[in-house]
Design an enzyme around this catalytic site. Structure first.
Site, PDB file in Angstrom:
ATOM      1  N   ARG A 159       0.753  -1.336  -0.137  1.00 24.77           N
ATOM      2  CA  ARG A 159      -0.527  -0.045   0.255  1.00 24.77           C
ATOM      3  C   ARG A 159       1.087   1.144   0.124  1.00 24.77           C
ATOM      4  O   ARG A 159       0.498   2.345  -0.630  1.00 24.77           O
ATOM      5  CB  ARG A 159      -1.015   0.006   1.177  1.00 24.77           C
ATOM      6  N   THR A 160       1.825   1.477   0.988  1.00 28.13           N
ATOM      7  CA  THR A 160       2.359   2.866   1.213  1.00 28.13           C
ATOM      8  C   THR A 160       3.042   3.103  -0.207  1.00 28.13           C
ATOM      9  O   THR A 160       3.537   4.217  -0.733  1.00 28.13           O
ATOM     10  CB  THR A 160       3.223   2.858   1.972  1.00 28.13           C
ATOM     11  N   LYS A 194      26.663  -4.416  -3.120  1.00 29.46           N
ATOM     12  CA  LYS A 194      28.592  -4.067  -3.487  1.00 29.46           C
ATOM     13  C   LYS A 194      29.096  -3.424  -2.009  1.00 29.46           C
ATOM     14  O   LYS A 194      30.249  -3.099  -2.492  1.00 29.46           O
ATOM     15  CB  LYS A 194      28.606  -3.279  -4.931  1.00 29.46           C
ATOM     16  N   ARG A 214      11.532   3.686   3.804  1.00 29.32           N
ATOM     17  CA  ARG A 214      10.837   2.457   4.202  1.00 29.32           C
ATOM     18  C   ARG A 214      12.252   1.966   4.073  1.00 29.32           C
ATOM     19  O   ARG A 214      13.224   1.818   3.742  1.00 29.32           O
ATOM     20  CB  ARG A 214      10.141   2.175   3.527  1.00 29.32           C
ATOM     21  N   HIS A 252       5.635   5.991  11.526  1.00 28.99           N
ATOM     22  CA  HIS A 252       4.674   5.821  10.288  1.00 28.99           C
ATOM     23  C   HIS A 252       3.919   6.504   9.954  1.00 28.99           C
ATOM     24  O   HIS A 252       2.737   6.537   9.465  1.00 28.99           O
ATOM     25  CB  HIS A 252       3.702   3.960   9.663  1.00 28.99           C
TER      26      HIS A 252
HETATM   27  N1   CP Z   1      -0.491  -0.075   6.292  1.00 33.70           N
HETATM   28  C1   CP Z   1       1.261   0.090   5.467  1.00 33.70           C
HETATM   29  O1   CP Z   1       2.688   0.290   5.472  1.00 33.70           O
HETATM   30  O2   CP Z   1       0.906  -1.252   3.863  1.00 33.70           O
HETATM   31  P1   CP Z   1       2.568  -1.485   4.003  1.00 33.70           P
HETATM   32  O3   CP Z   1       3.207  -2.475   4.270  1.00 33.70           O
HETATM   33  O4   CP Z   1       1.300  -2.427   2.343  1.00 33.70           O
HETATM   34  O5   CP Z   1       2.876  -0.446   3.017  1.00 33.70           O
END
Ligand code: CP
Length: 306
Positions: A55-56, A84, A105, A133
């Site tokens: 999703r993110t 590397k 991320r 998050h």
């Molecule tokens: N909600 C969320 O962070 O989903 P993903 O891990 O799929 O990005």
């Protein structure tokens, strides 16, 4: 209204005040009504995902495309020169040369804050370990506001892995800006970290601890479920799976207005039978990811407000 997000990083939800959150909500609402705003035609967004995401990553990419921006990046660090031996610092320096904004991320807490120090362009934290998050918390609040027509006055149960779920940590901090009541439902091993409990106390948020969903189901407006974050466990997490599973029969005690949210992905805690319930709102929540992230990108990269 001043756009305080312009050219700013978004590393922690703590950086946002109430006015900035309201500006993101109103911008996302405008985008929802009129989705075409090609205001980032000259921008390139780097999506740097060192950890799995559906999703993110894809909603940020979709948001960028809808705003006319171009996407670069990676969904898997295996393909990078990190393999590397290149450092995270040099990887971010390169991305900073290529793009106008970096979304990262990373499994390590603090990685996004580090990237923001290295990069000249704005950085958005798309999840750093069990820490934060922030864009998910904004989506969560936007979805609550949408389905209940308010945030102030809501009674919210946070259920599951409150220790490792970064969405919970960001959401607690965001909720502390509002007049809400929290019910924390978790096994002792997965309780909310002390620093976040201390923050809630300091900000006067009313909260209580519970060990079963049945204790709280009739009192709440929002049921926020989370999965067990297996990837962050040192020991075998399989016993935890059975702890909090929402069943259709539990919902017979729910208030008519109750809505169920979940940042997803789900495992066993939210069976597919619940999808048919009028209380289910998690797919609308996931869909809101695109407009909220469009709002964030447009406000960070444009001083003017839509
Ligand atoms: N909600 C969320 O962070 O989903 P993903 O891990 O799929 O990005």
């Amino acid at each position: 209204m001043t756009n305080l997000l312009f050219k700013h990083d978004l590393i922690s939800i703590k950086e946002l005040d109430l006015a900035s959150l309201e500006l993101i909500f109103s911008t996302a609402e405008k985008i929802k009504l009129n989705p075409v705003h090609a205001i980032l035609n000259d921008k390139i967004i780097a999506h740097c995902f060192f950890e799995a995401s559906t999703r993110t990553r894809l909603s940020f990419e979709t948001a960028a495309l809808k705003l006319g921006a171009k996407n670069i990046g990676f969904a898997n660090a295996e393909s990078l020169s990190l393999k590397k031996g290149e450092s995270l610092q040099d990887t971010i320096r390169m991305m900073d040369e290529y793009a106008d904004l970096i979304i990262i991320r990373h499994p390590l807490e603090g990685a996004a804050a580090f990237a923001a120090i290295v990069a000249e362009h704005p950085v958005i934290n798309a999840g750093d370990g069990a820490n934060q998050h922030p864009s998910q918390a904004i989506i969560d609040l936007f979805s609550m506001r949408e389905c209940q027509n308010k945030i102030n006055g809501l009674a919210i149960a946070l259920v599951g892995d409150l220790k490792y779920a970064r969405t919970i940590h960001s959401l607690c901090q965001a909720c502390s800006l509002f007049d809400i009541r929290l019910y924390l439902v978790a096994p002792e091993l997965l309780a909310l970290p002390n620093d976040i409990c201390d923050m809630l106390k300091k900000r006067g948020v009313r909260f209580s601890y519970h060990h079963s969903l049945e204790e709280v189901i009739s009192k709440i407006d929002i049921l926020y479920m989370t999965r067990i974050q297996e990837e962050r466990f040192n020991s075998d997490p399989s016993l935890m799976h059975e702890t909090f599973i929402l069943t259709p029969s539990m919902l017979t005690y729910a208030k008519p207005n109750l809505k169920i949210l979940h940042p997803l992905p789900r495992i066993k805690e939210l069976p597919v039978e619940i999808d048919e319930s009028a209380h289910a709102y998690y797919f609308q929540q996931a869909k809101n990811g695109v407009v909220v992230r469009q709002a964030l990108l447009s406000l960070i990269l444009n001083e003017s407000i839509l």
